[in-house]
Design a protein around this motif. Structure first.
Motif, PDB file in Angstrom:
ATOM      1  N   THR A  26       0.841  -1.203   0.000  1.00  0.00           N
ATOM      2  CA  THR A  26       0.000   0.000   0.000  1.00  0.00           C
ATOM      3  C   THR A  26       0.872   1.248   0.000  1.00  0.00           C
ATOM      4  O   THR A  26       0.618   2.194  -0.762  1.00  0.00           O
ATOM      5  CB  THR A  26      -0.942   0.001   1.219  1.00  0.00           C
ATOM      6  N   LEU A  27       1.902   1.252   0.829  1.00  0.00           N
ATOM      7  CA  LEU A  27       2.834   2.391   0.853  1.00  0.00           C
ATOM      8  C   LEU A  27       3.522   2.551  -0.493  1.00  0.00           C
ATOM      9  O   LEU A  27       3.725   3.674  -0.962  1.00  0.00           O
ATOM     10  CB  LEU A  27       3.887   2.210   1.941  1.00  0.00           C
ATOM     11  N   ARG A  28       3.889   1.431  -1.119  1.00  0.00           N
ATOM     12  CA  ARG A  28       4.562   1.484  -2.420  1.00  0.00           C
ATOM     13  C   ARG A  28       3.672   2.185  -3.450  1.00  0.00           C
ATOM     14  O   ARG A  28       4.147   2.975  -4.253  1.00  0.00           O
ATOM     15  CB  ARG A  28       4.915   0.062  -2.873  1.00  0.00           C
ATOM     16  N   GLU A  29       2.391   1.909  -3.408  1.00  0.00           N
ATOM     17  CA  GLU A  29       1.470   2.581  -4.338  1.00  0.00           C
ATOM     18  C   GLU A  29       1.436   4.086  -4.079  1.00  0.00           C
ATOM     19  O   GLU A  29       1.420   4.880  -5.021  1.00  0.00           O
ATOM     20  CB  GLU A  29       0.067   1.979  -4.236  1.00  0.00           C
ATOM     21  N   LEU A  30       1.428   4.470  -2.820  1.00  0.00           N
ATOM     22  CA  LEU A  30       1.467   5.889  -2.473  1.00  0.00           C
ATOM     23  C   LEU A  30       2.753   6.528  -2.995  1.00  0.00           C
ATOM     24  O   LEU A  30       2.732   7.598  -3.602  1.00  0.00           O
ATOM     25  CB  LEU A  30       1.367   6.072  -0.950  1.00  0.00           C
ATOM     26  N   TRP A  31       3.879   5.863  -2.768  1.00  0.00           N
ATOM     27  CA  TRP A  31       5.172   6.403  -3.214  1.00  0.00           C
ATOM     28  C   TRP A  31       5.226   6.513  -4.735  1.00  0.00           C
ATOM     29  O   TRP A  31       5.793   7.458  -5.272  1.00  0.00           O
ATOM     30  CB  TRP A  31       6.313   5.539  -2.700  1.00  0.00           C
ATOM     31  N   ARG A  32       4.604   5.547  -5.441  1.00  0.00           N
ATOM     32  CA  ARG A  32       4.570   5.609  -6.909  1.00  0.00           C
ATOM     33  C   ARG A  32       3.766   6.834  -7.335  1.00  0.00           C
ATOM     34  O   ARG A  32       4.164   7.592  -8.206  1.00  0.00           O
ATOM     35  CB  ARG A  32       3.944   4.334  -7.475  1.00  0.00           C
ATOM     36  N   TRP A  33       2.627   7.045  -6.688  1.00  0.00           N
ATOM     37  CA  TRP A  33       1.762   8.187  -6.992  1.00  0.00           C
ATOM     38  C   TRP A  33       2.499   9.501  -6.726  1.00  0.00           C
ATOM     39  O   TRP A  33       2.333  10.476  -7.455  1.00  0.00           O
ATOM     40  CB  TRP A  33       0.498   8.078  -6.151  1.00  0.00           C
ATOM     41  N   ALA A  37      11.239   7.481  -6.320  1.00  0.00           N
ATOM     42  CA  ALA A  37      11.964   6.309  -6.825  1.00  0.00           C
ATOM     43  C   ALA A  37      12.237   5.345  -5.672  1.00  0.00           C
ATOM     44  O   ALA A  37      12.882   5.710  -4.686  1.00  0.00           O
ATOM     45  CB  ALA A  37      13.269   6.741  -7.480  1.00  0.00           C
ATOM     46  N   VAL A  38      11.744   4.120  -5.814  1.00  0.00           N
ATOM     47  CA  VAL A  38      11.892   3.100  -4.777  1.00  0.00           C
ATOM     48  C   VAL A  38      12.981   2.111  -5.179  1.00  0.00           C
ATOM     49  O   VAL A  38      12.954   1.554  -6.278  1.00  0.00           O
ATOM     50  CB  VAL A  38      10.559   2.375  -4.514  1.00  0.00           C
ATOM     51  N   VAL A  39      13.916   1.916  -4.261  1.00  0.00           N
ATOM     52  CA  VAL A  39      15.030   0.989  -4.447  1.00  0.00           C
ATOM     53  C   VAL A  39      14.765  -0.223  -3.556  1.00  0.00           C
ATOM     54  O   VAL A  39      14.283  -0.079  -2.431  1.00  0.00           O
ATOM     55  CB  VAL A  39      16.368   1.646  -4.048  1.00  0.00           C
ATOM     56  N   PHE A  40      15.111  -1.401  -4.057  1.00  0.00           N
ATOM     57  CA  PHE A  40      14.951  -2.637  -3.286  1.00  0.00           C
ATOM     58  C   PHE A  40      16.266  -3.395  -3.281  1.00  0.00           C
ATOM     59  O   PHE A  40      16.952  -3.483  -4.303  1.00  0.00           O
ATOM     60  CB  PHE A  40      13.876  -3.526  -3.919  1.00  0.00           C
ATOM     61  N   THR A  41      16.623  -3.926  -2.127  1.00  0.00           N
ATOM     62  CA  THR A  41      17.716  -4.883  -2.028  1.00  0.00           C
ATOM     63  C   THR A  41      17.325  -5.902  -0.982  1.00  0.00           C
ATOM     64  O   THR A  41      16.334  -5.736  -0.280  1.00  0.00           O
ATOM     65  CB  THR A  41      19.070  -4.208  -1.714  1.00  0.00           C
ATOM     66  N   ASN A  42      18.093  -6.955  -0.913  1.00  0.00           N
ATOM     67  CA  ASN A  42      17.746  -8.019   0.029  1.00  0.00           C
ATOM     68  C   ASN A  42      18.985  -8.766   0.477  1.00  0.00           C
ATOM     69  O   ASN A  42      20.043  -8.663  -0.132  1.00  0.00           O
ATOM     70  CB  ASN A  42      16.753  -8.998  -0.606  1.00  0.00           C
ATOM     71  N   GLY A  43      18.804  -9.528   1.553  1.00  0.00           N
ATOM     72  CA  GLY A  43      19.889 -10.361   2.040  1.00  0.00           C
ATOM     73  C   GLY A  43      19.538 -10.989   3.364  1.00  0.00           C
ATOM     74  O   GLY A  43      18.472 -10.743   3.936  1.00  0.00           O
ATOM     75  N   VAL A  44      20.464 -11.805   3.873  1.00  0.00           N
ATOM     76  CA  VAL A  44      20.306 -12.451   5.169  1.00  0.00           C
ATOM     77  C   VAL A  44      20.719 -11.484   6.273  1.00  0.00           C
ATOM     78  O   VAL A  44      20.063 -11.384   7.300  1.00  0.00           O
ATOM     79  CB  VAL A  44      21.131 -13.758   5.234  1.00  0.00           C
ATOM     80  N   PHE A  45      21.824 -10.757   6.069  1.00  0.00           N
ATOM     81  CA  PHE A  45      22.330  -9.782   7.048  1.00  0.00           C
ATOM     82  C   PHE A  45      22.487 -10.432   8.422  1.00  0.00           C
ATOM     83  O   PHE A  45      22.061  -9.889   9.429  1.00  0.00           O
ATOM     84  CB  PHE A  45      21.416  -8.544   7.126  1.00  0.00           C
ATOM     85  N   ASP A  46      23.148 -11.592   8.434  1.00  0.00           N
ATOM     86  CA  ASP A  46      23.238 -12.391   9.657  1.00  0.00           C
ATOM     87  C   ASP A  46      24.008 -11.678  10.763  1.00  0.00           C
ATOM     88  O   ASP A  46      23.508 -11.528  11.864  1.00  0.00           O
ATOM     89  CB  ASP A  46      23.857 -13.749   9.346  1.00  0.00           C
ATOM     90  N   ILE A  47      25.221 -11.268  10.474  1.00  0.00           N
ATOM     91  CA  ILE A  47      25.995 -10.459  11.421  1.00  0.00           C
ATOM     92  C   ILE A  47      26.343  -9.186  10.670  1.00  0.00           C
ATOM     93  O   ILE A  47      27.161  -9.195   9.748  1.00  0.00           O
ATOM     94  CB  ILE A  47      27.257 -11.196  11.909  1.00  0.00           C
ATOM     95  N   LEU A  48      25.681  -8.104  11.022  1.00  0.00           N
ATOM     96  CA  LEU A  48      25.827  -6.838  10.308  1.00  0.00           C
ATOM     97  C   LEU A  48      27.268  -6.342  10.389  1.00  0.00           C
ATOM     98  O   LEU A  48      27.862  -6.325  11.466  1.00  0.00           O
ATOM     99  CB  LEU A  48      24.870  -5.810  10.914  1.00  0.00           C
ATOM    100  N   HIS A  49      27.826  -5.960   9.250  1.00  0.00           N
ATOM    101  CA  HIS A  49      29.200  -5.453   9.205  1.00  0.00           C
ATOM    102  C   HIS A  49      29.286  -4.287   8.210  1.00  0.00           C
ATOM    103  O   HIS A  49      28.302  -3.959   7.524  1.00  0.00           O
ATOM    104  CB  HIS A  49      30.192  -6.568   8.864  1.00  0.00           C
TER     105      HIS A  49
END
Length: 168
Positions: A26-33, A37-49
């Motif tokens: 829902t927020l993404r739709e608002l941001w598009r409107w 510009a929405v950036v996406f990344t992903n990961g496990v981020f097990d021990i943040l460094h």
């Protein structure tokens, strides 16, 4: 006597950035409107460094808002990075990522790739670290474009764990 606090914006708890997919969509739709510009990344981020932080800051620099998908514990175990991983539970990993100033939202995913998330969110830009090529990312078809950022040399959770165990 305690001095009076100056008026101004108050820091929101980082946990408010951890959102269920339905609310984030829902927020993404608002941001598009709004034309953001929405950036996406992903990961496990097990021990943040510092290597994680560098990639996340570079990701944020590509657009207005940064959404980070964090693998669930089950999903992280299925990646078979090493026995006993993830070291940290999902909620702890998500809270650490959410506490970073460059991150606007954190969302959990339970699959091997964030394809389902990206199909729903349709980010303008997907960012991944330099250990990936666009051809390694089946989910990339759901982003406007893919940006690969260089990794910080000598930084990895697996390497950090080995150093802690004296296995340099």
């Amino acid at each position: 006597a305690v001095p009076e606090r100056a008026p101004g914006p108050r820091l929101m708890p980082s946990t408010t950035k951890i959102l269920p997919l339905k609310k984030l969509a829902t927020l993404r739709e608002l941001w598009r409107w709004e034309g953001r510009a929405v950036v996406f990344t992903n990961g496990v981020f097990d021990i943040l460094h510092a290597g994680h932080v560098k990639v996340l800051e570079k990701a944020k620099s590509q657009g207005d808002l940064l959404i980070v998908g964090v693998n669930s514990d089950r999903s992280a175990r299925a990646l078979e990075k090493a026995p006993g991983r993830p070291v940290n539970k999902w909620r702890d990993r998500a809270e650490l990522i959410a506490a970073l100033g460059c991150v606007d939202a954190v969302v959990k995913f339970d699959e091997a790739t964030p394809e389902r998330l990206m199909a729903r969110l349709k980010p303008d830009i997907q960012v991944k670290g330099g250990d990936y090529k666009p051809s390694d990312l089946p989910e990339a078809k759901h982003a406007g474009r893919v940006v690969i950022v260089a990794l910080k040399k000598g930084y990895s959770t697996t390497g950090l764990i080995k150093r802690l165990q004296g296995k340099r």
